[in-house]
Each structure stands twice: as structure tokens, then as C-alpha cells.
Enzyme design. Structure first.
Site, short mmCIF file in Angstrom:
data_model
loop_
_atom_site.label_atom_id
_atom_site.label_comp_id
_atom_site.label_asym_id
_atom_site.label_seq_id
_atom_site.Cartn_x
_atom_site.Cartn_y
_atom_site.Cartn_z
N THR A 122 -50.20 45.02 -7.29
CA THR A 122 -51.55 45.16 -8.01
C THR A 122 -52.11 43.76 -8.51
O THR A 122 -51.44 42.85 -8.68
CB THR A 122 -51.43 46.07 -9.27
OG1 THR A 122 -52.56 45.88 -9.99
CG2 THR A 122 -50.47 45.48 -10.21
N TYR A 146 -48.04 47.10 -17.33
CA TYR A 146 -48.12 47.50 -15.81
C TYR A 146 -48.18 46.28 -14.80
O TYR A 146 -47.15 46.30 -14.17
CB TYR A 146 -49.34 48.23 -15.91
CG TYR A 146 -49.85 48.50 -14.32
CD1 TYR A 146 -49.02 49.28 -13.50
CD2 TYR A 146 -50.96 48.00 -13.69
CE1 TYR A 146 -49.17 49.62 -12.17
CE2 TYR A 146 -51.34 48.45 -12.57
CZ TYR A 146 -50.40 49.17 -11.65
OH TYR A 146 -50.60 49.41 -10.13
#
Ligand code: UDP
Length: 332
Positions: A122, A146
Site C-alpha cells: 500500500t 496498517y
């Protein structure tokens, strides 16, 4: 090709939003996608394009059994928890599920001799870097758990590349949006946390007004800027990445974004014009862990994989998401 039939690819998270679209693309490309999913955030109804194994990556024996049963030639690893906000309030959940689960998978893949690995990382691994072009060489400084969990998995992949000859294509996604134009699969989270589906819910009255998270960011209209990429374009890149692995026997990192940023207010305006409906919204405080601006500054995927996004203009992404929103969803 393994044996006499088409190659199998183990798709973790194949019952989820991106994984289910990847399964459709893999099938269209002549592979058999074998979904491995614990159905915590995924939907069995989304598994339409190949076999299904219900299992948890934290259960090493179940992962080993899947490799033994299906003899995949490659892994596409989508399974992960992916909510920035939740990762800030429950970091342990993210480190355990994402990192330990991935470690089990990577060890099992190496033990099975399945050494081509495509991984969903990501842009959140880059963190909040003002005025920095975000390309694959940019230093990674995630500001939420995350992103930190995904960066850790990237490191694990590199280490297993050295120790076990694991070859990886790491895709750093920007914001994935839209859905299958045929509406066979689509984006459906419970609870929903992502901007576009929340906005479509607000538009058709399935929930109350959309809250804009922060209007005091140092951007032209005060709201966060993101680079949105259509899920179908994104999964096309995965098929290209798999073929790249099979041809090149190396490892490579690719950003997947279009290079164009949209503020939250701009996405709202685009939704208004695509749906021709009002978007009920209120302005709220910032959400913990949000970066001001995340826009890809790389064309590597285009140059080296031949990746060309076809549906990643904002109007098409919203129109595809809207069609799915009105026609389909999953249930348990
Ligand atoms: N966002 C918002 N309201 C919401 C959900 C998201 O204003 O109810 C904003 C969020 O702060 C971010 C952008 O929309 O700037 C995209 O958020 P999303 O959760 O969709 O993806 P993320 O960027 O966190 O991966």
C-alpha cells in the site's frame, strides 16, 4: 503449466473486494484461482471463478494443506485487515493478522516450492511526505499500523528472497475504487469505512450523511487528496505481474496509481454529477492516521509491465461502483 491442466494460483483473500476481482481476471487469463479466505471480512458468494478453501492464514497446517492439495504455481496474497482508522485503535490485531498471517503463508509457500509471490502492499507505507514524489524508491515512513504492517511484510518477502529464492512482485496500491462492470462482484464491506461506498450509501439513504474527515489539511480545499485506481485496472496489473515473475525470475516493486489526485470534496462533486443526486454530508474532525496527500509519482508499472489503466477516470469508477451498489451485494 503444472501437470496437464491449467496453472492454479492460490489467492488469499479471494472472497474480498480486490481478491474476487483478481479471481475473475485470473480465470479470464487462463489460470485457476483457488481462493483461501477465512470469511471474516470476505463473502463466500464472491467466490465465483474457482475453488474455495475456507481457512485462516494463522493456521499454518491449513495453509500447508492448501499448497499440498492444489499445487499452485504462484500465490497472490490479498488477505489482510485494511482499515487505517481501526489499525490505530487496535494495532495488535493488524500486526498479528497481517504480519503473522503473511509469515505463515510465505514460509508455507517456500516449503512447498511455490516461489512466485504477488503481494498487495500500500501507499500507506510511504506515510505523510509533503512535496515528495512517491515512487518506488521513496523511503517508507508509515504513520499508521496498517501501513507499518504492510511494510513489515515487504521486508519479510525480501528476506525470504535472499534465504529461499522467493520471487516477489510487490504492488503498492493507491486508493482502489469501482467495481466489475458486469457487477458479478463488487465492493461490500461490513462495516463499510471507505469513502466512495459510504458516499453512495448516503446518496441513496442507506445511511446518514457522509462525514468529511478533516477540512483543515494544507490542500487547496482543505480535504485529503488521494489517487484512485479502478479495481479492474489494478487486478489487470496483477496478472501482468504474475507473468513478469514467470518470465523474469526476479523481484520488483510497483506503485499502482494513476498519478492524479482527487480531494475528498472533488470525489463528492464527481459522485453528485455521475449519480445526479445530492450527497448529504457534514464536516467532521480529522481521522487519526490519515495522510494529507497520497498520489503516485511513478510510471514503472506502465513502462515495465505494459500496464495501461482503462477505467480509472473518476466518473467511470463512480459509475461502476454505483451500478454495483444498486444491483448487487452479499449476505451471510
Ligand atoms: N474519508 C472521509 N469520510 C469517510 C471516509 C473516508 O472523509 O467517511 C476520507 C479519508 O479521510 C481519506 C479518503 O476519504 O482522506 C479516503 O479514505 P478511505 O477510507 O476510502 O481510504 P484510505 O485512504 O484510508 O485507504
Amino acid at each position: 503449466m503444472s501437470g496437464s491442466g491449467p496453472d492454479h494460483v492460490l489467492v488469499t483473500g479471494g472472497a474480498g473486494y480486490i481478491g474476487s476481482h483478481a479471481c475473475k481476471a485470473l480465470k479470464a487469463a487462463g489460470f485457476v484461482p483457488v481462493t483461501f479466505d477465512n470469511l471474516v471480512t470476505g463473502w463466500q458468494e464472491a467466490v465465483k471463478f474457482g475453488p474455495f478453501v475456507q481457512g485462516d492464514l494463522l493456521d499454518r497446517a491449513a495453509v500447508d494443506a492448501a499448497f499440498a492439495a492444489w499445487k499452485p504455481v504462484a500465490v497472490m496474497h490479498f488477505a489482510a485487515l485494511s482499515q487505517v482508522g481501526e489499525s490505530m485503535s487496535q494495532p495488535g490485531k493488524y500486526w498479528r493478522n497481517n504480519v503473522l498471517g503473511s509469515l505463515n503463508l510465505i514460509e508455507a509457500a517456500c516449503a512447498a516450492g511455490c516461489l512466485d509471490f504477488v503481494f498487495s502492499s500500500t501507499c500507506a507505507t510511504y506515510g505523510d511526505q509533503d512535496n515528495v514524489v512517491l515512487d518506488e524508491g521513496t523511503a517508507q515512513h508509515p504513520i499508521n499500523a496498517y501501513g507499518a504492517s504492510k511494510r513489515a511484510i515487504e521486508d519479510v518477502l525480501r528476506d525470504f528472497g535472499v534465504s529461499h529464492g522467493l520471487r516477489s512482485v510487490i504492488f503498492r496500491y493507491f486508493n482502489v475504487a469501482g467495481g466489475d462492470p458486469d457487477a458479478e462482484v463488487g465492493e461490500f464491506h461490513r462495516p463499510e469505512t471507505h469513502l466512495i461506498p459510504l458516499m453512495l450509501d448516503a446518496i441513496d439513504g442507506r445511511r446518514g450523511a457522509l462525514t468529511i474527515f478533516g477540512t483543515d489539511y494544507p490542500t487547496p480545499d482543505g480535504t485529503c487528496i488521494r489517487d484512485y485506481v479502478h479495481v479492474c485496472d489494478l487486478v489487470d496489473a496483477h496478472v501482468l505481474g504474475l507473468r513478469w515473475l514467470q518470465a523474469n525470475k526476479g523481484s520488483r516493486v510497483f506503485n499502482l496509481g494513476t498519478g492524479t489526485g482527487f480531494s475528498v470534496r472533488e470525489v463528492v462533486a464527481a459522485s453528485r454529477s455521475v449519480t445526479n443526486r445530492d450527497v448529504p454530508m457534514v464536516e467532521g474532525p480529522r481521522r487519526a492516521g490519515d495522510c494529507t496527500k497520497l498520489v503516485s509519482g511513478s510510471t514503472r508499472a506502465a513502462a515495465e509491465l505494459g500496464w495501461t489503466p482503462h477505467r480509472s477516470d473518476m466518473a467511470t469508477m463512480i459509475a461502476d461502483a454505483w451500478r454495483w451498489h444498486q444491483s448487487g451485494h452479499y449476505s451471510r
